[in-house]
Design a protein around this motif. Structure first.
Motif, PDB file in Angstrom:
ATOM      1  N   ARG A  22      46.072 -23.565  11.329  1.00 49.61           N
ATOM      2  CA  ARG A  22      45.705 -22.639  10.251  1.00 49.61           C
ATOM      3  C   ARG A  22      45.542 -23.457   8.975  1.00 49.61           C
ATOM      4  N   ASP A  23      44.375 -23.365   8.355  1.00 48.58           N
ATOM      5  CA  ASP A  23      44.126 -24.029   7.068  1.00 48.58           C
ATOM      6  C   ASP A  23      44.480 -25.517   7.093  1.00 48.58           C
ATOM      7  N   HIS A  24      44.012 -26.238   8.108  1.00 46.98           N
ATOM      8  CA  HIS A  24      44.240 -27.678   8.278  1.00 46.98           C
ATOM      9  C   HIS A  24      45.735 -28.027   8.374  1.00 46.98           C
ATOM     10  N   GLN A  25      46.494 -27.078   8.916  1.00 47.50           N
ATOM     11  CA  GLN A  25      47.909 -27.298   9.198  1.00 47.50           C
ATOM     12  C   GLN A  25      48.173 -26.939  10.659  1.00 47.50           C
ATOM     13  N   LEU A 116      65.680 -26.916  15.066  1.00 49.51           N
ATOM     14  CA  LEU A 116      66.259 -26.593  13.763  1.00 49.51           C
ATOM     15  C   LEU A 116      65.418 -25.594  12.977  1.00 49.51           C
ATOM     16  N   ASP A 117      64.078 -25.726  13.067  1.00 52.00           N
ATOM     17  CA  ASP A 117      63.212 -24.901  12.227  1.00 52.00           C
ATOM     18  C   ASP A 117      61.806 -24.870  12.810  1.00 52.00           C
ATOM     19  N   VAL A 118      60.983 -23.978  12.252  1.00 50.70           N
ATOM     20  CA  VAL A 118      59.566 -23.864  12.582  1.00 50.70           C
ATOM     21  C   VAL A 118      58.825 -24.000  11.256  1.00 50.70           C
ATOM     22  N   CYS A 119      57.808 -24.865  11.203  1.00 46.92           N
ATOM     23  CA  CYS A 119      57.138 -25.094   9.924  1.00 46.92           C
ATOM     24  C   CYS A 119      55.668 -25.448  10.112  1.00 46.92           C
ATOM     25  N   TRP A 120      54.891 -25.142   9.074  1.00 48.53           N
ATOM     26  CA  TRP A 120      53.506 -25.592   9.012  1.00 48.53           C
ATOM     27  C   TRP A 120      53.510 -27.009   8.454  1.00 48.53           C
ATOM     28  N   VAL A 121      52.758 -27.902   9.075  1.00 49.44           N
ATOM     29  CA  VAL A 121      52.667 -29.294   8.635  1.00 49.44           C
ATOM     30  C   VAL A 121      51.196 -29.636   8.451  1.00 49.44           C
ATOM     31  N   ASP A 122      50.874 -30.244   7.337  1.00 47.36           N
ATOM     32  CA  ASP A 122      49.501 -30.658   7.065  1.00 47.36           C
ATOM     33  C   ASP A 122      49.082 -31.690   8.101  1.00 47.36           C
ATOM     34  N   VAL A 123      47.891 -31.542   8.624  1.00 48.33           N
ATOM     35  CA  VAL A 123      47.388 -32.446   9.660  1.00 48.33           C
ATOM     36  C   VAL A 123      47.393 -33.895   9.189  1.00 48.33           C
TER      37      VAL A 123
END
Length: 166
Positions: A22-25, A116-123
């Motif tokens: 989503r959005d280059h993440q 530990l967590d769920v996150c969006w990461v920039d590509v």
């Protein structure tokens, strides 16, 4: 091959993993030790692969995924934290998926034991990260580029070893 890998555990395990963009993440699981992973996990005996994908996503990221499309398959020989040291042979099936529009990242009701967590990461940040399984460090960026360009051709990616001396 088993004679060449004396530390290989018996039985091959299929895994279904979600590649969610989503959005280059990309949506990733943050695990203990600062390692990242795609949502997903092992297929249970008698379970369809897409059912395993949906179950694992619900458990780990708290939602089902939409429109799963298989984009790659590969063999992975993943190190296990056991004594004596061992490896597990996995066949990874990676599906390009979408999320509900209102999804907010967070652990699902039954996250992976090291999650530990769920996150969006920039590509663009992916080369700086450590992944489990390790092959995702090199294979994920080109896979994402292809997906962002609309290529969803299924490809066998080859065999990857967490231990390059194997």
């Amino acid at each position: 091959m088993p004679g060449l890998l004396p530390d290989l555990l018996p039985e091959v395990r299929n895994t279904a993993r979600a590649l969610i963009l989503r959005d280059h993440q990309v949506l990733l699981l943050l695990k203990q030790g600062g390692r990242y992973a795609l949502p997903g996990g092992a297929q249970d005996t008698g379970e369809a692969l897409e059912d395993a994908l949906q179950r694992e996503c619900l458990e780990e990221i708290g939602t089902h995924v939409d429109e799963p499309a298989l984009v790659t398959v590969c063999d992975v020989f993943k190190r296990k934290d056991t004594l004596p040291p061992s490896r597990r042979h996995l066949v990874d099936f990676i599906f390009l998926c979408r999320l509900p529009a209102d999804y907010v990242p967070g652990n699902g009701p039954r996250p992976d034991k090291r999650q530990l967590d769920v996150c969006w990461v920039d590509v663009e940040a992916l080369p700086e990260l450590t992944f489990t399984p390790e092959y995702l460090s090199t294979w994920l960026p080109p896979l994402i580029r292809a997906a962002e360009q609309g290529s969803t051709t299924v490809a066998y990616a080859g065999a990857f070893h967490d231990d390059p001396t194997a």
